[in-house]
Design an enzyme around this catalytic site. Structure first.
Site, short mmCIF file in Angstrom:
data_model
loop_
_atom_site.label_atom_id
_atom_site.label_comp_id
_atom_site.label_asym_id
_atom_site.label_seq_id
_atom_site.Cartn_x
_atom_site.Cartn_y
_atom_site.Cartn_z
CD GLU A 59 -1.97 4.25 -2.94
OE1 GLU A 59 -2.57 5.32 -3.11
OE2 GLU A 59 -2.04 3.31 -3.75
CE1 TYR A 141 -7.68 5.94 -3.14
CE2 TYR A 141 -5.56 6.98 -2.66
CZ TYR A 141 -6.32 6.08 -3.38
OH TYR A 141 -5.72 5.30 -4.33
CG ASP A 159 -8.41 6.29 -7.57
OD1 ASP A 159 -9.47 5.86 -8.08
OD2 ASP A 159 -7.29 5.98 -8.00
#
Ligand code: SF4
Length: 372
Positions: A59, A141, A159
């Protein structure tokens, strides 16, 4: 949750039929992407659990970088540093070198700082959004993505792909930059209690493979019956965007000095600021002024400097044009510089813009060279 948020959540629940998540998950079971950090739905169902280290690493790498570009970096990192303790034990210099080319280098420094902290706390990542957000380099996020994917806990993971899908499903006419809260409320209302991690990944996959920016493949979409943009006949109109302002332009000169044996003269950038801690060839300041020092007259030391052309590179906040000069230099490296041997150049922590400058002067120099 604030009363207004609760009302909005209730409204979005009414607007979206309850079968959205189950349709999406059924599609994901068959059409998910195979990714090196991912536990497939079949593996997940048989009890395999994702490794939070691998999910976190992927990520962070995926922030501002495409899946295709990340895959090889991810494989190299986990081969070299298979767990968070191994990454914490690595010298920062080595991590920066392994990151070179991925861009946004503050991510690499934060990655290392985060690994150090997690390893010092026993090697376990927190399993809540709030706990994860306290770690370096993990924002809203990324914390939501790790919570959902690594720990299978409900979290609204939004996203760019998800923003596009939601904007189309609900025909959101508010410009995207102002529609973030509205989109988040829709996602929160859709996250299922069962398989929230697979749901988050399914939304991403749908946006990446079916609900694409151009020519979405609506005929193959599992959410077609729930989608209001497809009824409008032109889903590409969503999300609505405000016109982009042109990026400011900066200029400068880069000086690629080579020794007789092929070594190239490099230096390290300051730790703080753009490309902080990365390696570069000497350059002038990057200035917005057209009369800035961008000729060989600005070279940091004398040499037979010849023009090797111009390269361009686009950063987040400006576009850079560098005039590249090349010279053969003898002797010791000037203070603050070092010679990097031809076989070592490809392993230096050179950002893409510097690789472009070196390649303009010496084609092939930044590619891996076999020892003779
Ligand atoms: S039907 Fe088309 S526009 Fe709507 S979510 Fe699916 S792919 Fe996107």
């Amino acid at each position: 949750m604030a009363p207004a948020d609760q009302t909005r959540k209730a409204q979005t629940r009414q607007a979206m039929p309850d079968d959205t998540a189950s349709r999406l998950l059924a599609w994901y079971d068959v059409h998910h992407r195979e990714l090196p950090w991912r536990v497939s739905p079949r593996e997940h169902a048989s009890g395999v659990r994702p490794d939070p280290y691998r999910i976190w690493l992927s990520e962070v790498m995926l922030q501002q970088t495409t899946v295709e570009a990340v895959k090889s970096y991810f494989r190299a990192f986990v081969e070299k540093w298979p767990d968070v303790e191994a990454l914490a034990a690595a010298p920062t210099e080595d991590v920066m070198k392994a990151w070179a080319g991925l861009g946004y280098y503050s991510r690499a420094r934060n990655l290392k700082a985060c690994a150090d902290l997690v390893a010092a706390r026993g090697g376990r990542f927190p399993d809540t959004e709030a706990g994860l957000r306290d770690l370096p380099g993990i924002g809203a996020y990324t914390s939501a993505a790790i919570t959902a994917i690594a720990f299978d806990r409900p979290a609204a993971v939004v996203d760019g792909n998800v923003e596009r899908v939601i904007s189309r499903l609900f025909s959101i006419t508010t410009p995207l930059s102002e529609a973030k809260a509205e989109i988040r409320a829709h996602v929160e209302a859709m996250v299922p209690a069962a398989r929230p991690g697979d749901f988050a990944q399914a939304m991403m996959d749908l946006g990446a493979t079916i609900c694409t920016p151009r020519r979405p493949r609506c005929m193959l979409c599992p959410l077609r019956e729930n989608c209001s943009a497809v009824v409008s006949g032109d889903p590409e109109n969503f999300p609505v965007r405000l016109p982009k302002a042109d990026k400011p332009q900066r200029r400068g000169a880069a000086f690629v000095a080579m020794r007789e044996d092929g070594a190239i003269l490099l230096r390290k950038r300051p730790e703080k600021g753009l490309l902080g801690g990365m390696t570069e060839v000497p350059t002038t300041a990057w200035t917005a002024r057209v009369d800035g020092a961008t000729t060989q007259a600005a070279a940091p030391f004398p040499g037979d400097w010849r023009s090797a052309g111009t390269i361009t590179h686009v950063f987040t906040h400006f576009a850079l044009e560098l005039e590249v000069f090349h010279a053969h230099i003898k002797g010791d490296a000037p203070a603050g510089h070092f010679w990097s041997h031809a076989q070592e150049i490809s392993g230096e922590a050179l950002p893409t813009v510097m690789k472009k400058a070196i390649e303009a002067a010496i084609p092939g120099a930044t590619k891996k060279q076999r020892p003779h």
